[in-house]
Design a protein around this motif. Structure first.
Motif, PDB file in Angstrom:
ATOM      1  N   VAL A   1     -49.584 -29.413  42.492  1.00  0.00           N
ATOM      2  CA  VAL A   1     -49.043 -28.053  42.414  1.00  0.00           C
ATOM      3  C   VAL A   1     -49.905 -27.199  41.485  1.00  0.00           C
ATOM      4  N   PHE A   2     -50.288 -27.736  40.332  1.00  0.00           N
ATOM      5  CA  PHE A   2     -51.140 -26.981  39.420  1.00  0.00           C
ATOM      6  C   PHE A   2     -52.467 -26.644  40.084  1.00  0.00           C
ATOM      7  N   ASP A   3     -53.080 -27.612  40.750  1.00  0.00           N
ATOM      8  CA  ASP A   3     -54.358 -27.355  41.420  1.00  0.00           C
ATOM      9  C   ASP A   3     -54.215 -26.284  42.494  1.00  0.00           C
ATOM     10  N   ASP A   4     -53.108 -26.302  43.233  1.00  0.00           N
ATOM     11  CA  ASP A   4     -52.867 -25.267  44.248  1.00  0.00           C
ATOM     12  C   ASP A   4     -52.712 -23.895  43.603  1.00  0.00           C
ATOM     13  N   ILE A   5     -51.932 -23.822  42.545  1.00  0.00           N
ATOM     14  CA  ILE A   5     -51.739 -22.549  41.841  1.00  0.00           C
ATOM     15  C   ILE A   5     -53.077 -22.040  41.318  1.00  0.00           C
ATOM     16  N   ASN A   6     -53.845 -22.918  40.709  1.00  0.00           N
ATOM     17  CA  ASN A   6     -55.130 -22.539  40.143  1.00  0.00           C
ATOM     18  C   ASN A   6     -56.078 -22.031  41.231  1.00  0.00           C
ATOM     19  N   GLN A   7     -56.143 -22.744  42.356  1.00  0.00           N
ATOM     20  CA  GLN A   7     -57.008 -22.330  43.459  1.00  0.00           C
ATOM     21  C   GLN A   7     -56.566 -20.975  44.019  1.00  0.00           C
ATOM     22  N   ASN A   8     -55.268 -20.801  44.194  1.00  0.00           N
ATOM     23  CA  ASN A   8     -54.749 -19.522  44.697  1.00  0.00           C
ATOM     24  C   ASN A   8     -55.045 -18.391  43.724  1.00  0.00           C
TER      25      ASN A   8
ATOM     26  N   SER B   1     -43.279 -24.440  29.438  1.00  0.00           N
ATOM     27  CA  SER B   1     -41.880 -24.806  29.612  1.00  0.00           C
ATOM     28  C   SER B   1     -41.197 -24.648  28.262  1.00  0.00           C
ATOM     29  N   ASN B   2     -40.229 -23.771  28.202  1.00  0.00           N
ATOM     30  CA  ASN B   2     -39.500 -23.511  26.957  1.00  0.00           C
ATOM     31  C   ASN B   2     -40.434 -23.183  25.796  1.00  0.00           C
ATOM     32  N   GLY B   3     -41.445 -22.374  26.066  1.00  0.00           N
ATOM     33  CA  GLY B   3     -42.351 -21.932  25.025  1.00  0.00           C
ATOM     34  C   GLY B   3     -43.434 -22.922  24.631  1.00  0.00           C
ATOM     35  N   HIS B   4     -43.508 -24.058  25.324  1.00  0.00           N
ATOM     36  CA  HIS B   4     -44.520 -25.074  25.037  1.00  0.00           C
ATOM     37  C   HIS B   4     -45.400 -25.258  26.265  1.00  0.00           C
ATOM     38  N   VAL B   5     -46.690 -25.490  26.040  1.00  0.00           N
ATOM     39  CA  VAL B   5     -47.602 -25.689  27.161  1.00  0.00           C
ATOM     40  C   VAL B   5     -47.261 -27.001  27.863  1.00  0.00           C
ATOM     41  N   LEU B   6     -47.026 -26.890  29.157  1.00  0.00           N
ATOM     42  CA  LEU B   6     -46.802 -28.076  29.982  1.00  0.00           C
ATOM     43  C   LEU B   6     -48.123 -28.530  30.579  1.00  0.00           C
ATOM     44  N   LEU B   7     -48.782 -27.615  31.288  1.00  0.00           N
ATOM     45  CA  LEU B   7     -50.036 -27.950  31.954  1.00  0.00           C
ATOM     46  C   LEU B   7     -51.058 -26.848  31.798  1.00  0.00           C
ATOM     47  N   GLY B   8     -52.282 -27.247  31.690  1.00  0.00           N
ATOM     48  CA  GLY B   8     -53.444 -26.376  31.709  1.00  0.00           C
ATOM     49  C   GLY B   8     -54.577 -27.223  32.266  1.00  0.00           C
ATOM     50  N   GLU B   9     -55.749 -26.654  32.371  1.00  0.00           N
ATOM     51  CA  GLU B   9     -56.860 -27.394  32.974  1.00  0.00           C
ATOM     52  C   GLU B   9     -57.187 -28.676  32.217  1.00  0.00           C
ATOM     53  N   GLY B  10     -57.194 -28.626  30.900  1.00  0.00           N
ATOM     54  CA  GLY B  10     -57.502 -29.810  30.115  1.00  0.00           C
ATOM     55  C   GLY B  10     -56.469 -30.905  30.268  1.00  0.00           C
ATOM     56  N   ARG B  11     -55.205 -30.531  30.277  1.00  0.00           N
ATOM     57  CA  ARG B  11     -54.134 -31.522  30.430  1.00  0.00           C
ATOM     58  C   ARG B  11     -54.168 -32.147  31.829  1.00  0.00           C
TER      59      ARG B  11
ATOM     60  N   LEU C   1     -49.429 -42.792  36.441  1.00  0.00           N
ATOM     61  CA  LEU C   1     -48.711 -41.552  36.731  1.00  0.00           C
ATOM     62  C   LEU C   1     -47.509 -41.850  37.614  1.00  0.00           C
ATOM     63  N   THR C   2     -46.433 -41.144  37.352  1.00  0.00           N
ATOM     64  CA  THR C   2     -45.286 -41.204  38.237  1.00  0.00           C
ATOM     65  C   THR C   2     -45.568 -40.316  39.453  1.00  0.00           C
ATOM     66  N   ASN C   3     -44.739 -40.433  40.465  1.00  0.00           N
ATOM     67  CA  ASN C   3     -44.879 -39.536  41.617  1.00  0.00           C
ATOM     68  C   ASN C   3     -44.710 -38.085  41.188  1.00  0.00           C
ATOM     69  N   TYR C   4     -43.822 -37.861  40.233  1.00  0.00           N
ATOM     70  CA  TYR C   4     -43.631 -36.513  39.706  1.00  0.00           C
ATOM     71  C   TYR C   4     -44.916 -36.017  39.050  1.00  0.00           C
ATOM     72  N   GLY C   5     -45.570 -36.870  38.283  1.00  0.00           N
ATOM     73  CA  GLY C   5     -46.830 -36.508  37.644  1.00  0.00           C
ATOM     74  C   GLY C   5     -47.903 -36.163  38.663  1.00  0.00           C
ATOM     75  N   LYS C   6     -47.989 -36.956  39.726  1.00  0.00           N
ATOM     76  CA  LYS C   6     -48.968 -36.687  40.783  1.00  0.00           C
ATOM     77  C   LYS C   6     -48.666 -35.357  41.468  1.00  0.00           C
ATOM     78  N   THR C   7     -47.391 -35.066  41.660  1.00  0.00           N
ATOM     79  CA  THR C   7     -46.995 -33.802  42.280  1.00  0.00           C
ATOM     80  C   THR C   7     -47.340 -32.627  41.366  1.00  0.00           C
ATOM     81  N   LEU C   8     -47.124 -32.780  40.061  1.00  0.00           N
ATOM     82  CA  LEU C   8     -47.482 -31.709  39.124  1.00  0.00           C
ATOM     83  C   LEU C   8     -48.961 -31.375  39.216  1.00  0.00           C
ATOM     84  N   ILE C   9     -49.809 -32.395  39.314  1.00  0.00           N
ATOM     85  CA  ILE C   9     -51.252 -32.168  39.434  1.00  0.00           C
ATOM     86  C   ILE C   9     -51.551 -31.366  40.692  1.00  0.00           C
TER      87      ILE C   9
END
Length: 112
Positions: free
Chosen positions: A90-97, A13-23, A80-88
């Motif tokens: 979505v990331f897991d879905d993207i990663n699996q796909n 996001s804006n040139g900074h890592v938002l999410l990766g497997e470790g995060r 975690l906020t609901n937004y945080g849970k949703t990010l997890i």
């Protein structure tokens, strides 16, 4: 011959890592333990490193990913906020796909 394919994804996001497997692992550990300190211990990270990663996530995200409570009679914690849970999710879905796509593409190598 058996081939395998390796890849890692991360979202910026804006040139900074938002999410990766470790995060995402850190966020999942926070969700399980209710504490950044406990999460860092389960992942064998220093508290400072875990705090830095979490702070980076929160600064890069559109909305807050965690809510921190300070210590006191019942102790503090991090949830975690609901937004945080949703990010997890979505990331897991993207990663699996991504893995499914790469595996299907790798099948092309078998015919060469």
């Amino acid at each position: 011959m058996n081939y395998s394919i390796k890849s890692r994804i991360w979202i910026e996001s804006n040139g900074h890592v938002l999410l990766g497997e470790g995060r995402v692992q850190l966020l999942k550990a926070i969700e399980q333990t209710g504490s950044l300190s406990k999460a860092s211990k389960t992942l064998n990270l220093s508290y400072k490193k875990a705090w830095h990663l979490l702070n980076s996530i929160n600064q890069s995200a559109k909305n807050p990913v965690t809510i921190n409570t300070t210590g006191g009679k019942d102790g503090g914690g991090t949830i975690l906020t609901n937004y945080g849970k949703t990010l997890i999710r979505v990331f897991d879905d993207i990663n699996q796909n991504c893995w499914e796509f790469l595996d299907s593409e790798l099948e092309k190598m078998k015919n060469l």
